[in-house]
Design a protein around this motif. Structure first.
Motif, PDB file in Angstrom:
ATOM      1  N   GLN A 154      96.773  88.168   6.377  1.00 36.95           N
ATOM      2  CA  GLN A 154      95.545  87.685   5.747  1.00 36.95           C
ATOM      3  C   GLN A 154      94.319  88.246   6.462  1.00 36.95           C
ATOM      4  O   GLN A 154      93.355  88.677   5.819  1.00 36.95           O
ATOM      5  N   SER A 157      93.673  91.953   5.764  1.00 33.83           N
ATOM      6  CA  SER A 157      93.224  92.245   4.407  1.00 33.83           C
ATOM      7  C   SER A 157      91.831  91.687   4.114  1.00 33.83           C
ATOM      8  O   SER A 157      91.116  92.225   3.274  1.00 33.83           O
ATOM      9  N   ASN A 158      91.452  90.617   4.820  1.00 33.50           N
ATOM     10  CA  ASN A 158      90.138  90.020   4.565  1.00 33.50           C
ATOM     11  C   ASN A 158      89.627  89.309   5.813  1.00 33.50           C
ATOM     12  O   ASN A 158      89.581  88.080   5.883  1.00 33.50           O
ATOM     13  N   ARG A 160      86.727  88.879   6.936  1.00 35.79           N
ATOM     14  CA  ARG A 160      85.469  88.129   6.794  1.00 35.79           C
ATOM     15  C   ARG A 160      85.685  86.636   6.559  1.00 35.79           C
ATOM     16  O   ARG A 160      84.760  85.839   6.723  1.00 35.79           O
ATOM     17  N   GLU A 161      86.880  86.249   6.179  1.00 34.58           N
ATOM     18  CA  GLU A 161      87.177  84.834   5.952  1.00 34.58           C
ATOM     19  C   GLU A 161      87.509  84.094   7.252  1.00 34.58           C
ATOM     20  O   GLU A 161      87.768  82.894   7.231  1.00 34.58           O
ATOM     21  N   ASN A 187      86.430  96.417  10.742  1.00 34.83           N
ATOM     22  CA  ASN A 187      86.959  95.149  11.247  1.00 34.83           C
ATOM     23  C   ASN A 187      86.512  94.988  12.711  1.00 34.83           C
ATOM     24  O   ASN A 187      86.859  95.819  13.563  1.00 34.83           O
TER      25      ASN A 187
END
Length: 204
Positions: A154, A157-158, A160-161, A187
């Motif tokens: 997770q 892949s993202n 920013r969350e 990242n």
């Protein structure tokens, strides 16, 4: 005195109740057994062909990065074959397979270590890298909703969350104090691991 001790012992058991007693037993008697099972290597018995298929399908595999840092030439299947054969121990920037095997005493090839983290370790809070903590990452996730996807997957892949993929790494701080990283969209944790730490950039 023995009678007093017995009465005190019975009184303590009565106060605790069966649920608390079972919990204490799990923490003491079965803790080592559970840990041993979690750190076992069930992947060893799988045929190499199956291991290669599983690893090649893993979202934790990054052949492009491995090619940049180790001069590896090949795709996902070729990298999976090298990991299963233990001729290479690189998979992605935040999955240190040698470090993982050493930290948790895992008797496994690099490929088996990847499978262990991906399918077991992530879910029980084992760290794949000194700078990534799946427990801290889950707690800092903006969504915090249950999912079967490994938290490292997770995050990759993202990212920013997530606010803090490690207790000592503050993403907002790192981006605020490193405009080049912020503007590039890179990242931030991977940047710190690959470049920032060596350059003396602060993680928090």
């Amino acid at each position: 005195q023995q009678d007093v001790r017995r009465r005190m012992g019975r009184s303590q058991v009565d106060q605790e109740g069966p649920g608390m007693i079972i919990d204490r037993l799990k923490r003491s008697r079965f803790r080592n057994v559970l840990r041993g099972l979690a750190l076992s290597n069930p992947w060893r018995v799988l045929p190499d062909a199956l291991k290669i298929r599983l690893i090649a399908s893993s979202p934790l595999l990054d052949p492009e990065w491995v090619g940049q840092v180790a001069g590896f030439q090949g795709g996902r299947r070729e990298l999976a074959e090298a990991l299963v054969g233990d001729s290479l121990s690189l998979a992605s920037p935040l999955l240190g397979l040698d470090w993982y095997r050493s930290r948790y005493g895992l008797d496994a090839t690099a490929g088996e270590a990847l499978l262990h983290y991906w399918l077991v370790g992530d879910y029980i809070g084992l760290r794949p890298h000194p700078w990534f903590d799946p427990v801290a990452a889950r707690l800092s996730s903006a969504r915090r909703r249950p999912t079967l996807k490994a938290v490292l997957v997770q995050y990759l892949s993202n990212w920013r969350e997530f606010n803090a993929p490690h207790a000592l790494f503050d993403q907002a701080f790192y981006l605020a104090h490193n405009g080049d990283v912020r503007e590039s969209g890179f990242n931030p944790l991977i940047h710190f691991v690959l470049y920032g730490e060596q350059e003396g950039r602060r993680p928090n």
